[in-house]
Design a protein around this motif. Structure first.
Motif, short mmCIF file in Angstrom:
data_model
loop_
_atom_site.label_atom_id
_atom_site.label_comp_id
_atom_site.label_asym_id
_atom_site.label_seq_id
_atom_site.Cartn_x
_atom_site.Cartn_y
_atom_site.Cartn_z
N SER A 17 0.83 -1.20 0.00
CA SER A 17 0.00 0.00 0.00
C SER A 17 0.87 1.25 0.00
CB SER A 17 -0.92 0.02 1.22
OG SER A 17 -1.56 1.27 1.34
N GLU A 18 0.60 2.13 -0.94
CA GLU A 18 1.35 3.38 -1.02
C GLU A 18 1.06 4.29 0.17
OE1 GLU A 18 1.75 5.12 -5.14
OE2 GLU A 18 0.01 3.80 -5.40
N TYR A 19 -0.09 4.12 0.78
CA TYR A 19 -0.51 5.01 1.86
C TYR A 19 -0.10 4.52 3.24
CZ TYR A 19 -3.22 6.91 -1.93
OH TYR A 19 -3.59 7.44 -3.13
N THR A 20 -0.17 3.20 3.45
CA THR A 20 0.12 2.67 4.79
C THR A 20 1.41 1.88 4.87
OG1 THR A 20 -1.05 0.59 4.40
CG2 THR A 20 -2.36 2.47 5.22
N GLY A 21 1.93 1.45 3.72
CA GLY A 21 3.11 0.60 3.72
C GLY A 21 2.79 -0.86 4.05
N GLU A 22 1.52 -1.16 4.23
CA GLU A 22 1.11 -2.52 4.56
C GLU A 22 1.19 -3.41 3.32
OE1 GLU A 22 0.17 -3.79 7.63
OE2 GLU A 22 0.91 -1.85 8.33
#
Length: 69
Positions: A17-22
């Protein structure tokens, strides 16, 4: 670095995920016998890998490769 381990570490937006790094990539979806079909240099900073599962959007920087344990 074993092929499957490297594929599971793909840093692209489809896998992380680009937003959370998950992680977004389901490890169960990556075959045990996965292998690189093509490896292409990207300047002096990275390689691009086309995998046997058809995935090819990851850019693996030398730093990223060195960080994989």
């Amino acid at each position: 670095i074993p092929n499957r381990k490297l594929r599971l570490s793909c840093p692209c937006a489809m896998c992380v995920s680009e937003y959370t790094g998950e992680p977004l990539l389901d490890p169960g979806s990556v075959p045990e016998d996965i292998h690189a079909e093509e490896i292409a240099p990207l300047g002096n900073y990275a390689i691009a890998i086309t995998w046997s599962d058809g995935h090819s959007s990851g850019i693996f920087s030398w730093e990223h490769l060195k960080s994989i344990e």
